[in-house]
Design an enzyme around this catalytic site. Structure first.
Site, PDB file in Angstrom:
ATOM      1  N   ASP A 102       0.751  -1.147  -0.066  1.00 40.09           N
ATOM      2  CA  ASP A 102      -0.109  -0.030   0.057  1.00 40.09           C
ATOM      3  C   ASP A 102       0.965   1.230  -0.160  1.00 40.09           C
ATOM      4  OD1 ASP A 102      -2.280   1.537  -0.093  1.00 40.09           O
ATOM      5  OD2 ASP A 102      -3.280   0.671   1.913  1.00 40.09           O
ATOM      6  N   ASP A 103       0.374   2.315  -0.251  1.00 42.53           N
ATOM      7  CA  ASP A 103       1.138   3.620  -0.315  1.00 42.53           C
ATOM      8  C   ASP A 103       1.411   4.024   1.147  1.00 42.53           C
ATOM      9  OD1 ASP A 103      -1.514   4.314   0.201  1.00 42.53           O
ATOM     10  OD2 ASP A 103      -1.386   5.982  -1.242  1.00 42.53           O
ATOM     11  N   ASP A 106      -1.897   4.696   7.899  1.00 45.00           N
ATOM     12  CA  ASP A 106      -2.153   5.807   8.653  1.00 45.00           C
ATOM     13  C   ASP A 106      -2.741   5.214  10.146  1.00 45.00           C
ATOM     14  OD1 ASP A 106      -3.648   7.914   9.802  1.00 45.00           O
ATOM     15  OD2 ASP A 106      -4.147   8.624   7.971  1.00 45.00           O
TER      16      ASP A 106
END
Length: 168
Positions: A102-103, A106
């Protein structure tokens, strides 16, 4: 982050993102070989393409999970498209041999949901925030929880006022 506190801005250019994604692939090379890659869409699409190329991976699958339902507001995670059972079975017990990309991690809610599907896979992101770091195995750059990352696919070219003028 869904509150009204002022967030720090971390704009990332295409060049910087490409360098960071290649650095991630370099780091991941030592953990392989991987049998395939699971991309968490949509944010993981670009880094997954770069990592797959660098590591020579051709078995690429997606899992689509929505957690941001409007700009900057994270809500309930919803699985929109699960991982194909054939890919899970081909990888081995609990996703062993799979790389999940994933980028950004969070709060970790999306990664936790995928981790429940693939408990033995290797999870990697380009960027990580403190609340989600414990869910992933490998990342390149950590930013504070109150930082909003502006990815290159979300931006156009425009003037940016200096920080001294009170712009984050």
């Amino acid at each position: 982050m869904s509150d009204d506190r002022q967030q720090k801005a971390f704009p990332v250019s295409w060049d910087q993102f490409h360098r960071d994604a290649r650095a991630l692939a370099w780091r991941l090379h030592g953990f392989g070989p991987f049998q395939g890659l699971i991309c968490i869409t949509r944010g993981g699409l670009v880094p997954a393409a770069i990592v797959a190329r660098e590591l020579g991976l051709r078995l690429i699958e997606t899992v689509s999970i929505a957690s941001y339902h409007d700009y900057k507001n994270q809500g309930e995670t919803l699985v929109l498209k699960p991982i194909a059972q054939a890919v899970i079975e081909a990888a081995g017990e609990g996703g062993r041999g799979l790389l999940v990309i994933d980028d950004l991690v969070d709060t970790g809610s999306t990664a936790r949901q995928v981790r429940a599907m693939l408990p033995n896979a290797h999870f990697a992101t380009v960027y990580a925030k403190p609340l989600g770091r414990d869910v992933i195995d490998t990342f390149i750059t950590e930013v504070s929880q109150d930082t909003w990352i502006y990815f290159p696919w979300d931006m156009g070219l425009s003037f940016q006022p200096p920080i001294r003028d009170g712009v984050a």
